[in-house]
Scaffold this active site. Structure first.
Site, PDB file in Angstrom:
ATOM      1  N   ARG A  18      -7.183   9.939  -0.081  1.00 35.40           N
ATOM      2  CA  ARG A  18      -6.957  10.477  -1.398  1.00 35.40           C
ATOM      3  C   ARG A  18      -8.179  10.619  -2.049  1.00 35.40           C
ATOM      4  NH1 ARG A  18      -3.858   6.522  -3.751  1.00 35.40           N
ATOM      5  NH2 ARG A  18      -3.867   5.094  -1.853  1.00 35.40           N
TER       6      ARG A  18
ATOM      7  N   HIS B 206       0.846  -1.330  -0.112  1.00 35.78           N
ATOM      8  CA  HIS B 206      -0.003   0.010  -0.042  1.00 35.78           C
ATOM      9  C   HIS B 206       0.922   1.274   0.036  1.00 35.78           C
ATOM     10  CE1 HIS B 206      -3.045   2.757   1.025  1.00 35.78           C
ATOM     11  NE2 HIS B 206      -4.066   1.785   1.084  1.00 35.78           N
TER      12      HIS B 206
END
Length: 465
Positions: A272, A249
């Site tokens: 995000r 990740h």
């Protein structure tokens, strides 16, 4: 046909989903977990759960289809895409979310678009902690059922030592508690999670991805590949696939108080998704922030190799406000810091204010259609960044997060042997299975995989108990 209880090994979301499915069909369950509490990694999932064609999407006028979800998943899976498993995942996504909302009363009304998805389909609750909201609801309901009747028993601190078998069929388990060893007979559902915390010498990561050993992980210490070893030790072993496919990740928090911590908090992809920016040490963007995890990770690793780190995640006032509960938690843990304006951040970080001004101005212009984003960002959410408004900032680094490889299963969650045939009495669900995500898992599909394949395993076991 046996009358024994079905044995579920692992008390995360997959195991819990299987347990409830069996109980709904009038069957008896024994759930075993090696830890003192249930939940596994599921309770920490923070971005949401995917669904295509859901009621929440309909109410928000989001047009989505199983075909579109399948296409996005297939693209993400790359050369290792397995159509039957992808179809099982995506076609059961809306029913899975309906089950969670209607049968368990879980709020999944917030829907966002995350990396690799062509539309908004990642559902979460208004509190911003979907993994906890979903998993804790199932834990509480199962605990209540265990207290009320003998149809379900939960045993914690129970380590399964081996699977019992007879003539090629799995017939139970031997497990160990502080009181000694116990044998239990019945069909078995393996839901022990992945191996993203298996940093041991000779472990699964060391064997299949030794390059990842220097990284930290977001996983709890239970994720050490126990289920993989159990099924591999059978006289008719289950097949394992894609063990080298491990998702790194891009956004693990770097804790200023413990920079080298081997276990790190995950900076949720939702950060995000709501409009967060990723910048290098000079304050410059270098990637489409809502691209797939593997793509963002690759770019971040390149930036770090080039000496352009540390890499930081920045959220403007609107983005942070949309995901306020996350940000408040991260700030309380010292993982994220709130600055009153860009000048204050500039003075703290040493990044030139002119660079931050240029980055914020350009991003805002790209969002308004004045020029094309050089990194190909397709959507701009909460996109207007101002140097005069508050911003949340955190240092981030790639972390070992999810293992796509695992036990080979069919679309009914039946464990398969090396010849591709189902092993009688053995099922698997959740991160312990392999092949569903291929080369890369989309954000929001881990919770979905747990619920969908947990319920499929439970349904398959219903016919044999």
């Amino acid at each position: 046909m046996t009358t024994h209880r079905t044995i579920i090994v692992g008390g995360g979301l997959a195991g819990l989903s299987a347990a409830h499915t069996l109980l709904e069909n009038g069957k008896k369950v024994l759930l075993l977990d090696k830890k003192p509490s249930l939940g596994g990694n599921s309770v920490k999932a923070s971005s949401g759960i995917n669904g295509a064609g859901t009621e929440a999407q309909h109410e928000l006028n989001i047009n989505d289809t199983i075909e579109a979800f399948s296409s996005d998943t297939t693209t993400s899976a790359g050369a290792l895409a397995r159509p039957a498993l992808i179809t099982a995942l995506t076609s059961n996504s809306a029913p899975a979310i309906s089950w969670l909302t209607s049968q368990l009363g879980i709020d999944l009304s917030v829907v966002s678009r995350l990396g690799g998805h062509s539309v908004a389909r990642t559902h979460r609750d208004k509190s911003g902690a979907p993994g906890w909201a979903i998993t804790s609801a199932l834990m509480k309901k199962l605990a209540a059922a265990a207290a009320e009747n003998a149809s379900v028993e939960i045993v914690k601190n129970a380590r399964v030592m081996r699977l019992l078998e007879d003539a090629g069929r799995v017939i139970g388990v031997e497990y160990e508690t502080v009181d000694g060893k116990v044998e239990e007979h019945g069909d078995v559902i393996i839901a022990t999670g992945g191996y993203a915390a298996d940093f041991s010498a000779g472990g699964l990561l060391a064997t299949h991805r030794p390059d990842l050993l220097p990284l930290s992980t977001t996983n709890g210490d239970h994720a050490t590949g126990d289920g993989h070893r159990l099924v591999s030790s059978l006289s008719r072993p289950a097949a394992l696939c894609d063990l080298d496919q491990v998702q790194v990740h891009p956004t693990g928090f770097v804790d200023p108080a413990n920079v080298d911590a081997k276990t790190k908090f995950l900076a949720a992809e939702a950060l995000r998704g709501v409009g967060g920016l990723i910048i290098d040490r000079e304050g410059n963007r270098f990637v489409n922030e809502v691209d797939r995890r593997d793509v963002v990770t690759e770019r971040m690793e390149a930036i770090i190799r080039e000496g352009r780190g540390p890499v930081r995640l920045v959220l403007n006032k609107e983005a942070a406000g949309e995901i306020k509960s996350h940000c408040d938690f991260y700030v309380s843990k010292g993982l994220m810091k709130l600055f009153n304006n860009a000048k204050e951040f500039s003075e703290s970080s040493g990044i030139a204010l002119d660079n931050l001004t240029a980055t914020f101005t350009q991003h805002t212009q790209f969002a308004s259609g004045k020029g094309e984003d050089p990194f190909g960002k397709p959507i701009f959410h909460n996109a207007n960044y101002s140097i005069d408004e508050p911003i949340h900032v955190a240092s981030i680094t790639p972390v070992v997060h999810y293992t796509m490889g695992g036990i080979s299963v069919d679309a009914a969650a039946r464990a398969l042997d090396v010849a591709g045939n189902p092993i009688p009495g053995l099922y698997a669900a959740g991160e312990v299975i392999g092949g569903v995500h291929g080369q890369n898992r989309l954000a929001g599909s881990s919770l979905l995989e747990a619920v969908v394949f947990g319920r499929l395993a439970g349904q398959a076991a219903v016919g044999s108990v």
